[in-house]
Design a protein around this motif. Structure first.
Motif, PDB file in Angstrom:
ATOM      1  N   ALA A  50       7.195  67.480  65.996  1.00  0.00           N
ATOM      2  CA  ALA A  50       8.314  68.190  66.707  1.00  0.00           C
ATOM      3  C   ALA A  50       7.996  68.288  68.180  1.00  0.00           C
ATOM      4  O   ALA A  50       9.181  68.311  68.840  1.00  0.00           O
ATOM      5  CB  ALA A  50       8.410  69.570  66.113  1.00  0.00           C
ATOM      6  N   TYR A 103      11.794  76.194  63.444  1.00  0.00           N
ATOM      7  CA  TYR A 103      12.750  76.318  64.543  1.00  0.00           C
ATOM      8  C   TYR A 103      13.137  77.372  65.050  1.00  0.00           C
ATOM      9  O   TYR A 103      14.083  78.079  64.216  1.00  0.00           O
ATOM     10  CB  TYR A 103      14.015  75.143  64.236  1.00  0.00           C
ATOM     11  N   TYR A 139      16.207  68.888  61.938  1.00  0.00           N
ATOM     12  CA  TYR A 139      15.408  69.043  62.975  1.00  0.00           C
ATOM     13  C   TYR A 139      15.895  67.618  64.325  1.00  0.00           C
ATOM     14  O   TYR A 139      16.218  67.618  65.339  1.00  0.00           O
ATOM     15  CB  TYR A 139      14.146  68.989  62.955  1.00  0.00           C
ATOM     16  N   GLN A 155      19.174  68.015  65.518  1.00  0.00           N
ATOM     17  CA  GLN A 155      19.381  68.797  66.477  1.00  0.00           C
ATOM     18  C   GLN A 155      18.747  67.917  67.882  1.00  0.00           C
ATOM     19  O   GLN A 155      19.193  68.327  68.805  1.00  0.00           O
ATOM     20  CB  GLN A 155      18.429  70.315  66.191  1.00  0.00           C
TER      21      GLN A 155
END
Length: 1336
Positions: free
Chosen positions: A109, A148, A158, A161
């Protein structure tokens, strides 16, 4: 630092991982970064070192995991910095990619965010590390849960996004191509792909023009995942915008927006060419892309632009798409021309819609753009040009006969499409050298092979090519020479056109000329008549165009050839002596024709005059040829009558008689050549440049010819018809050989009389005795014409056509002027001889009308100067002036006083002549109409007036004719001359077409026409038809005619009464012109206008439907605010509303059975079909937008259901009853049973089709209303009533009345047969449903 690197590599190579972990733990983060940086910069052992770091950083421990992340976070910017060697950076990224899947979710991430942030701030310029990003995103999407914000997301969400955040941020233009390339390796959902594609397309405008083609290439590769339509539309939209901007900049000279850098045109075109190549390459590899492209064009013809057209033509080179592409373009072109025509012809549509975008202009723009190296487009352009010319060129007439229509202005969509094909090929020929040979070969092949269909359009194209590029054509002269070899097998019209077109080349190419002469000589001896005619045509053309005096005189060369080298060539080869020898040689060849068929001789006689006019040095040879030919048929003995021998003029084959020598044409040619030569001599007397010997020789044969003609004139006046064996007792039936022979003799003698009349007039010099001689000739001519007319009328054989007059147009023009307008005192006495003979004046006018009619139909007339358009137009102008003066200064009322003759008066003939002249001018010389009108004035000023005064002048003459019509209408009905009034209305229609609909004069014209219709009450159907046609043609250019139609329908209903005889119709009279006699005619014209309005409405609905479907496929943003209705929908609803009210009046009208009834039923059927189309449109709107139905539409449905439909059913019953009654009446009248059956069955067939069609249309309408009611949640069916018109119905009231009648006559024997026959009389056609029960 080298020590640390070596140690890491050594430990990594060893077996002890624990030591490696321990050593790496001892290094701080900064030290580790420094080690990596130094290793990378030096490029030595960096790969092994990073492998070692990964080996000593197990991903399952927090410390190892963080160290791995640190390596990624440092290496990514390091590779982007550009400080490393390319191989080193590639190695590092490769290692990082291999280890990405071992990273934890949180690390991935963070890495993802690192990439997004770097892209946002523009630190991804080189794009080297972007190769890693797809691997990171793929690994991310496999994660289960990631924190998140304050919550958690799974990996897929994710990733979504991240992509969303990336696509909504600003991109550095440098990294757009790298990012597009990168996204090809990222697994994307359709929604994510759409985000990406939209973002990349938005970036097009931010990029430098040179970067567009590589970006397009990457985008097309990306489209393999999906969004094909979006990608293509985006690319095409970008170039469309650039083209528009480029065009605006060119119009305004410089960029309007100074901040935006102007793009050089050639640069833009080259980029477009490259883009087209990329797209075509992608289509070859991915056929789904090709299908999507063609599908998008089929759904929206309106979005065509030059770039899209060029792309289509390039795609056409792929064999599987070729046919589809040309069909699409064919449809788009024809649709564009039809739409343009529809809009131009209707003010209603012009006000409603903006200007029309022309597909034709886009195609021509594509041709112009293709100059910039678009070789992949040019082949498609050539194919398109020939495709249009082949498909839309003139078609053969009935039974395969070719009808050569002379070139008038292209008006219909098919003619315009054919013309466009020619323009594409002509521009292509001028611009592109590689395709010239192909175009020329194809054109010449078609000229040779298409003998069964007209080729005038190919001849025009070939002629344009020769004029525009004669030098280029000489390079391909071998192809032209090959075509010459087929001349004797081609139709005459094709040969004439081809030789006329090739004429400029003959002047500059010796080899071409020699080849042609060789072919023509062979053709002279062809077994085919057409072959010999072709030879004569060719030789005459050569004689006209090779000047004997000096070479290539500029006045004679219709196309200037600008090349000094060619000029030298001409002068050196074609000197005057060579030309003279050449021309005399041709003349000797032509003399052989004087022993051939009449048709061949005729062509020669018609051509000699033009040759003499152009090449006066050949006069001696031509005149001697004519003299020797004339002597064969001339009787030299002065005392013998008649002066001509008719026997040698005919020949017999078996029992058939044929014309061998067209004597009248021979005399005509001799007379015109003689007069022309005498005029030349008169003008040349001032400078005597001829030698005495030549002059004496010429005077010799000229005076001999003069003597022959004068003797012939004198003796023809003395000859009686008996001398020619043509008195009243002679047989003229075309069924026998004697009759045929007498007819040929009569036509020859009449022709000779006419030619001698013209000769006498020209030589008379206004002498009374000469004019009396002329009248004597006319009397003989008239007597023979009357006998011929009388005999051909009586005979049972085929009718003999009136022979065409041999008087020349120039002579007729002069004759009319002296008869009507010459007021010179000295000529008064002589002219009164001609003027006093009414038949002669009538004859002069009838010939003028005949000549103008010939000009209108063919574009030229027979006789001298008939082919010369400028002189012909000059004569037209003179005649117009005379006829106008004659008509306006001598009223027909004065002229007709005391005469009760059936035939046309002189005023009527003048009017007919004027009408034909105006029509001819509008068709043949549309740009010179104002010039024609300006010469009608007495002033001698021939300058063409400017636009304002041209309109004023046109309106001045309109007022003159309006006044004349008003005089007709203001008298009583017994003084009314219907024929004259009709001609005046026709002239007003023609002249009103010249007015601009926006001008004040047009408004005055329409106001006047409406006033006349409202105030005139004459019972003359033919006149009212003309007046209504004029009213409608004007009204549709002024505003929508629906309100006018409603008033007219009310008047017709009022005059003809109601279908229910018990109903008293309210007496209304908006227009006095509608009365009992004219109402039926008016109804038919009104219905034709209803059809036109329905066409417009249908077109608008179709336009809205295609818009709605493209909005649905596109953004889907086209929702309307509540309470606001789209202007087109509103206009359609209002038009239909008024139209339904008008039709409601007509269906209650007691129309007579026949055409009116059937036409009304047809228009009703169309009305309901269009209402159904509108309902389907609203079904489509409700499905996509979920908006409420407009209140106006609900009112329209109510109007149709409660008012029109019930009346329709009543009208159907009325029509059937009327049909039955008229059928019975017919049976009583006609004795012959077979005739009755045939006529009745044909009529029945027409009506039986019309009624079920109406019922079907109504039911379809109601069916779709039910569907719309469900979709819109509005009960529209509440306004509909149950249908009553069915195949099996028993009208109870009628049955009761019939039974009562039977009862009253005391015949109580009600047999089954009687009841059955009663029931059958009420049968019609469709569904078997019983309307009422028989038992009451």
């Amino acid at each position: 630092m080298k020590a640390e690197i070596d140690k890491i590599v050594t430990l990594s190579d060893g077996d002890s991982t624990a030591e490696l972990q321990k050593y790496l733990s001892s290094l701080s983060n900064d030290e580790l970064i420094t080690v990596i940086t130094n290793g990378a910069l030096k490029g030595k052992k960096v790969g092994s070192m990073i492998k070692g770091i990964f080996k000593g950083s197990p991903s399952n421990s927090p410390e190892g995991s963080n160290r791995r992340l640190l390596v990624y976070q440092h290496c990514i910017p390091l590779c982007e910095s550009g400080d490393l060697q390319a191989e080193v950076a590639a190695d590092i990224i490769g290692l990082l990619m291999l280890e990405t899947h071992t990273l934890t979710g949180s690390c991935l991430a963070q890495l993802g965010s690192l990439f997004v942030d770097a892209i946002k701030v523009g630190k991804m310029g080189s794009g080297k590390s972007l190769e890693l990003f797809p691997t990171v995103l793929t690994a991310l999407s496999a994660c289960d849960a990631l924190s998140y914000g304050k919550g958690e997301l799974n990996g897929e969400e994710y990733k979504k996004q991240l992509i969303n955040s990336l696509c909504s941020s600003r991109w550095d233009p440098q990294c757009v191509i790298h990012l597009t390339t990168m996204f090809r390796d990222v697994p994307l959902s359709s929604e994510e792909l759409q985000f990406v594609v939209e973002k990349v397309l938005r970036m097009f405008t931010k990029l430098d023009l040179q970067e567009i083609p590589p970006l397009i290439y990457q985008l097309l590769l990306l489209s393999a995942k999906g969004c094909k339509k979006q990608v293509l539309e985006g690319i095409i939209g970008y170039f469309k915008e650039q083209d528009i901007r480029q065009e605006e900049e060119q119009k305004h000279g410089e960029s309007l927006d100074l901040e935006v850098q102007s793009i050089p045109q050639d640069q833009l075109r080259h980029v477009e060419g490259t883009a087209i190549l990329h797209i075509v390459f992608a289509v070859r590899l991915n056929h789904d892309l090709g299908r999507e492209f063609l599908k998008s064009i089929k759904t929206s013809y309106g979005d065509l632009c030059p770039f899209r057209v060029a792309l289509l033509l390039s795609v056409a080179r792929i064999q599987r798409y070729e046919e589809q592409v040309f069909d699409i373009l064919k449809g788009a072109i024809i649709k564009s021309f039809k739409d343009e025509q529809l809009q131009q012809g209707s003010k209603f549509l012009q006000d409603l819609l903006p200007g029309h975008c022309s597909v034709a202009q886009m195609i021509l723009d594509t041709v112009n753009n293709s100059v910039f190296g678009w070789d992949h487009v040019t082949h498609g352009l050539v194919q398109l040009g020939f495709f249009l010319m082949d498909n839309f060129g003139p078609k053969p007439g009935p039974f395969g006969k070719t009808i050569e229509v002379s070139a008038s202005i292209a008006r219909t969509p098919t003619q315009l499409a054919c013309k466009l094909g020619g323009q594409v090929l002509l521009h292509g020929f001028k611009m592109h050298e590689p395709i010239r040979g192909e175009i020329l070969e194809e054109v010449l092949n078609r000229l040779v092979s298409k003998t069964a269909s007209p080729v005038s359009h190919y001849l025009d194209l070939f002629s344009d090519i020769v004029i525009s590029a004669p030098m280029i054509l000489l390079e391909s002269s071998s192809k032209v020479t090959e075509t010459f070899d087929n001349l004797s097998y081609l139709p005459l019209a094709t040969v004439q056109g081809l030789l006329k077109a090739v004429q400029p080349l003959l002047k500059v190419s010796m080899s071409l000329k020699d080849a042609l002469i060789l072919v023509l000589r062979k053709a002279m001896f062809s077994s085919q008549l057409d072959g010999r005619k072709s030879a004569v045509t060719g030789f005459l053309l050569l004689l006209k165009n090779f000047k004997v005096l000096g070479s290539l005189a500029s006045s004679q060369c219709s196309q200037a050839v600008s090349s000094s080298q060619i000029q030298v060539d001409v002068h050196s080869r074609y000197n005057s002596a060579a030309n003279e020898a050449f021309c005399l040689e041709i003349l000797s060849s032509l003399r052989r024709c004087l022993s051939q068929q009449a048709d061949v001789r005729l062509m020669l006689y018609e051509g000699f005059y033009d040759v003499l006019r152009r090449n006066s040095q050949l006069a001696s040879s031509i005149m001697q040829t004519l003299l020797s030919q004339l002597r064969r048929y001339y009787e030299p003995e002065q005392d013998l009558l008649p002066p001509v021998k008719l026997e040698p003029c005919i020949t017999a084959l078996g029992d058939q008689v044929y014309l061998q020598e067209p004597l009248a044409h021979l005399v005509s040619c001799t007379v015109h050549c003689l007069l022309s030569l005498q005029n030349m001599h008169r003008s040349a007397r001032a400078n005597m440049d001829d030698s005495d010997d030549e002059a004496e020789e010429e005077e010799g044969y000229l005076s001999e010819l003069q003597t022959i003609l004068e003797s012939m004139t004198r003796r023809m006046t003395k000859s009686e018809l008996e001398d020619f064996e043509l008195d009243k007792s002679a047989e003229f039936s075309m069924g026998s050989s004697v009759g045929v022979k007498n007819n040929i003799y009569a036509v020859l003698v009449m022709g000779v009389y006419e030619v001698l009349m013209e000769f006498s007039f020209t030589k008379a010099n206004y002498s009374k005795s000469h004019f009396e001689e002329l009248l004597e000739l006319f009397n003989r001519y008239h007597k023979l014409a009357e006998i011929l007319k009388e005999k051909s009328g009586k005979g049972r054989g085929p009718m003999q056509k009136t022979p065409r007059s041999l008087l020349s147009l120039g002579f007729i023009s002069t004759l009319l002027s002296v008869l009507f307008r010459d007021s010179t005192q000295s000529r008064e006495e002589a002219l009164s001889v001609l003027r006093s003979r009414g038949e002669f004046v009538r004859y002069a006018l009838s010939v003028a009308v005949q000549k103008i009619q010939q000009l209108e139909e063919t574009g030229h007339t027979e006789g001298p100067d008939g082919q010369n358009t400028d002189r012909t137009f000059r004569f037209l102008c003179d005649m117009t002036s005379v006829l106008m003066w004659r008509y306006t200064n001598i009223p027909s009322a004065v002229e007709d006083a005391g005469k009760k003759e059936k035939r046309s008066s002189l005023s009527l003939m003048c009017l007919e002549g004027l009408l034909r002249i105006f029509t001819t001018c509008q068709q043949r010389y549309p740009d010179r109409m104002s010039q024609l009108l300006s010469t009608m004035d007495v002033s001698e000023d021939n300058e063409e007036p400017d636009d304002g005064s041209a309109t004023e002048m046109n309106f001045f003459y309109i007022r003159q004719f309006q006044r004349a019509l008003f005089t007709q209408l203001s008298g009583g009905e017994e003084d009314f001359n219907s024929k004259e009034a009709q001609l005046l209305v026709s002239i007003l229609s023609v002249l009103s077409r010249q007015l601009k609909p926006s001008s004040q004069q047009f408004v005055q014209m329409i106001t006047w026409t409406v006033k006349v219709c409202k105030e005139t009450s004459f019972e003359d159907p033919a006149f009212s038809k003309g007046l209504f046609s004029l009213l409608f043609s004007l009204h549709i250019l002024y505003k929508s005619p629906v309100s006018l139609l409603l008033e007219l329908c009310q008047d017709i209903h009022s005059q003809l009464g109601d279908i229910d005889q018990d109903v008293e119709v309210e007496k209304q009279s908006h227009f006095a012109i509608i009365n009992m006699k004219t109402a039926t005619t008016a109804a038919l014209l009104v219905l034709s206008q209803v059809g036109r309005v329905l066409d417009e409405v249908d077109w608008l609905i179709a336009r809205k439907k295609s818009q709605a479907s493209s909005d649905k496929l596109g953004s889907g943003e086209a929702t309307q605010t509540a309470g606001q209705q789209d202007p087109i929908e509103k206009a359609v609803t209002l038009q239909l509303g008024t139209l339904l009210t008008a039709l409601n009046e007509l269906v209650q009208t007691a129309l007579l059975p026949g055409t009116g009834t059937i036409t009304l039923l047809r228009e009703l059927s169309r009305t309901y079909t269009i209402l159904t189309t509108l309902v389907k449109y609203y079904i489509q709107v409700c499905a996509s937008q979920h908006s409420a139905l407009p209140a106006r539409f609900e009112k329209l449905v109510k109007l149709s259901g409660s008012h029109l439909t019930p009346q329709c059913y009543s009208f159907i019953t009325y029509a059937q009853v009327q049909h039955t009654l008229s059928g019975e009446a017919d049976d009583k009248k006609k004795k012959k049973r077979t005739e009755v059956n045939t006529a009745a069955s044909a009529k029945l067939l027409r009506e039986t089709k019309a009624i079920p069609n109406v019922i079907f249309s109504i039911e379809q309408y109601e069916k779709f209303l039910i569907t719309l009611s469900k979709k819109s949640k509005v009960n529209l069916m509440q306004y509909m009533k149950l249908s009553t018109s069915r195949d099996f119905r028993i009208n109870v009231a009628t049955l009761d009345a019939a039974l009562q009648e039977q009862h009253d006559s005391d015949e109580v024997n009600y047999s089954v047969g009687f009841l059955v026959s009663l029931m059958l009389s009420f049968l019609t056609h469709s569904h078997f449903i019983c309307e009422h029960s028989l038992i009451q």
